[in-house]
Design an enzyme around this catalytic site. Sequence first.
Site, short mmCIF file in Angstrom:
data_model
loop_
_atom_site.label_atom_id
_atom_site.label_comp_id
_atom_site.label_asym_id
_atom_site.label_seq_id
_atom_site.Cartn_x
_atom_site.Cartn_y
_atom_site.Cartn_z
N LYS A 1 50.93 16.91 -15.91
CA LYS A 1 51.13 18.34 -16.10
C LYS A 1 51.39 18.68 -17.57
O LYS A 1 51.00 19.75 -18.05
CB LYS A 1 52.28 18.83 -15.22
CG LYS A 1 51.90 18.97 -13.75
CD LYS A 1 50.91 20.11 -13.58
CE LYS A 1 50.65 20.46 -12.14
NZ LYS A 1 49.77 21.63 -11.98
N PHE B 1 48.62 18.04 -7.09
CA PHE B 1 49.40 17.37 -6.06
C PHE B 1 50.54 16.61 -6.73
O PHE B 1 50.49 16.31 -7.93
CB PHE B 1 48.51 16.44 -5.22
CG PHE B 1 48.37 15.05 -5.79
CD1 PHE B 1 49.10 14.00 -5.26
CD2 PHE B 1 47.53 14.81 -6.87
CE1 PHE B 1 48.98 12.72 -5.78
CE2 PHE B 1 47.40 13.53 -7.39
CZ PHE B 1 48.13 12.47 -6.85
N ALA C 1 54.29 10.30 -13.06
CA ALA C 1 52.85 10.56 -12.97
C ALA C 1 52.57 12.06 -12.96
O ALA C 1 51.65 12.55 -13.63
CB ALA C 1 52.28 9.89 -11.72
N TYR C 2 53.34 12.80 -12.19
CA TYR C 2 53.16 14.25 -12.09
C TYR C 2 53.53 14.94 -13.40
O TYR C 2 52.76 15.74 -13.94
CB TYR C 2 54.00 14.78 -10.94
CG TYR C 2 53.90 16.26 -10.71
CD1 TYR C 2 52.76 16.82 -10.15
CD2 TYR C 2 54.97 17.11 -11.01
CE1 TYR C 2 52.67 18.18 -9.91
CE2 TYR C 2 54.89 18.47 -10.77
CZ TYR C 2 53.74 19.01 -10.23
OH TYR C 2 53.65 20.36 -10.00
N SER C 3 54.71 14.60 -13.95
CA SER C 3 55.19 15.27 -15.17
C SER C 3 54.27 15.00 -16.35
O SER C 3 53.96 15.91 -17.14
CB SER C 3 56.61 14.82 -15.48
OG SER C 3 57.50 15.17 -14.44
#
Length: 679
Positions: free
Chosen positions: A573, A506, A568-570
Amino acid sequence: MERVKDLWNDSEAAGLSDIDTLAYASRLLGADPGLVVWGGGNTSIKTTEIDFRGRQTPVLRVKGSGSDLKVAKPADFPGVRLDDVLPLIEREAMSDEDMVAFLAHALMEPSSPRPSIETLLHAFVPAKCVLHSHADAVVALTNNPSGEALVREVFGDELDIVPYMRPGFRMSRLIGEAARRNPNLKGVVLMNHGLVTWHSDPREAYRLHIEMANRCVNRIASTPFRLPEAPAAVPGGRRALAAAVAPAIRGMLGNGIMRYDGAPEVLRFVDWGGAEAAARQGAATPDHILSTGRRALFVAPDRLDAASVVSAARAALDRWQTEYRAWFAAHTTGETMLSPTPRVLLVKGLGMFCAWKDARATDTLRDIYHHTIAIMQAAEGLGGYRSLNDALAFINEYWPLELYKLSLAPPEKQLARKTALVTGAAGTIGAAIARRFAQEGAHVVCADLDGAKVQAIADGISRANPRNRALAVEMDVTSEPAVRAAFEAAALEYGGVDILVSNAGFAHNCPVESLTLEDWRRSLDVNATGHFLCAREALRMMKQQGNGGALVFIATKNVTAPGKDFAAYSAAKAAEAQLAKVIALEGGPFGIRSNIVNPDAVFEGSGLWSAEVVAERSKSYGIAPADLPDFYRKRSLLNRTVTASDVAEAALFFAGPRSAATTGAMLPVDAGVKEAFVR
């Protein structure tokens, strides 16, 4: 063994043409698995039709090869000109190949299905309607040391007895001559094979068949044999133990898709003291050999724990394969040996594992072996179970006509015999991957937090592909027990996992200075830890199987080109990508590959791009939300939109044989974002 029901309904059959009556009778015969299992048996009717020359011609309509009686329709019965084939009874001999070639020239419609291998049997019997089945109760009588005496006891001189011989010209001629010599003969019992009845009226031919089968049921009931009660419970649960050993057993067998069966009747059979000897006798009928193989493998572990079961299975398999090779060497006349691997494995105290090329074929042999167990049980009450001797079993397993049919099968698809577990399978990308993998022959375990939605995805895949091609599991990738349960479900349903597509994730959009610790941790939990938990379970299972494997991580363009307000996403991942590379290092010695797909934004129905995320990303770029998809398209070198199908194709490449020499690689699917070039 239950009595066979007479399903004939005069009002349903009233006014039907000959061919429609045959289809009706065939469906009734096929409706009872005690008579016909998975395409077995064949039926016919003799009629008069107009041929291509406009002449009245006597015709035999007979079941076509490969059709299924329980769903029979008129088109499933090719027509054979009787004037062409009846003179063949005067011949002394005819090879299978010559017979098949001859029948092709005698067809009413050259484009019709190939007629049954037992067509000449139906033709040579003078009666109008001929029905043949592999009735369980009849086979139980024939498959024991006193078989012929039992058949005489039950049928007297109403039915003749034909010693076992492979279907073909010789058997057809023998039965045809018997029917012509004795007009009062109602049919024949084929030893180790089945029942044939005939009559001038299709209704009476059917009812005669039911009556004869039920006579055998009654005889069996007079001397019943009881299997023992089911074995005691297994510490930790029998299904849990089956899931724990399934990957290792599947790896040993190497047949493709494996399914566990712990039904009460199976458990009673494997716990019976005579089960191993009965299993060594082999298949109940030659028709069953084509599915189950010559004989099952019986495993009797010292203890019911995973290590003991796997060790005992490995030792038993070694003995089985040694015996198979010796059997082949003793009987071969130049054939190429088939795979020396059993398709049915019976484990004392645990149950049955069946393994073959796909779930449909595996279900077929599982159902057939349930019937074999019932036949063995009935035969024991009649004096003991006996199957074909080694020489006859070889003739059937290496029947040239069946080997020729195998050679005509189309090449298997690139993911045939493989199982893939796809996380986030209810999302746009995950669903596209699951569907694409199924199209290429994979059996797909669709895992997602949204149980209802992922069930709908799996149901759609099963409707579009052969049955049992997809399994839905509700799974939270951040939950260790949930991930383990999903892999256990895969082990029980398909035997294990060959491919993991770690896709669930997400997105959270927020500048670092405003990012809360809760949101940071949630992103790490799903986008990093979730991949770790799934990958760890996949590695363990693939090592158990011992046949390599492929892990495909769906990461993001942000791994190589992070976006503003996407910390947060980068970061999470990037952790996923590093994990994938480490798995490539650790999995390489075991033939386990690990690769990464980096998509850019996929907007079509994606849960990742919620309205909130779209609004936040649009704000970061200073554009209107409606313009965001076009913004991403225009920034790419190819000036095109990235779709879920694009990502699915990349995942397929990494999952399949085309990338067999590739691991630790990263493949962008971003239409060309220059900032994401690997450097």
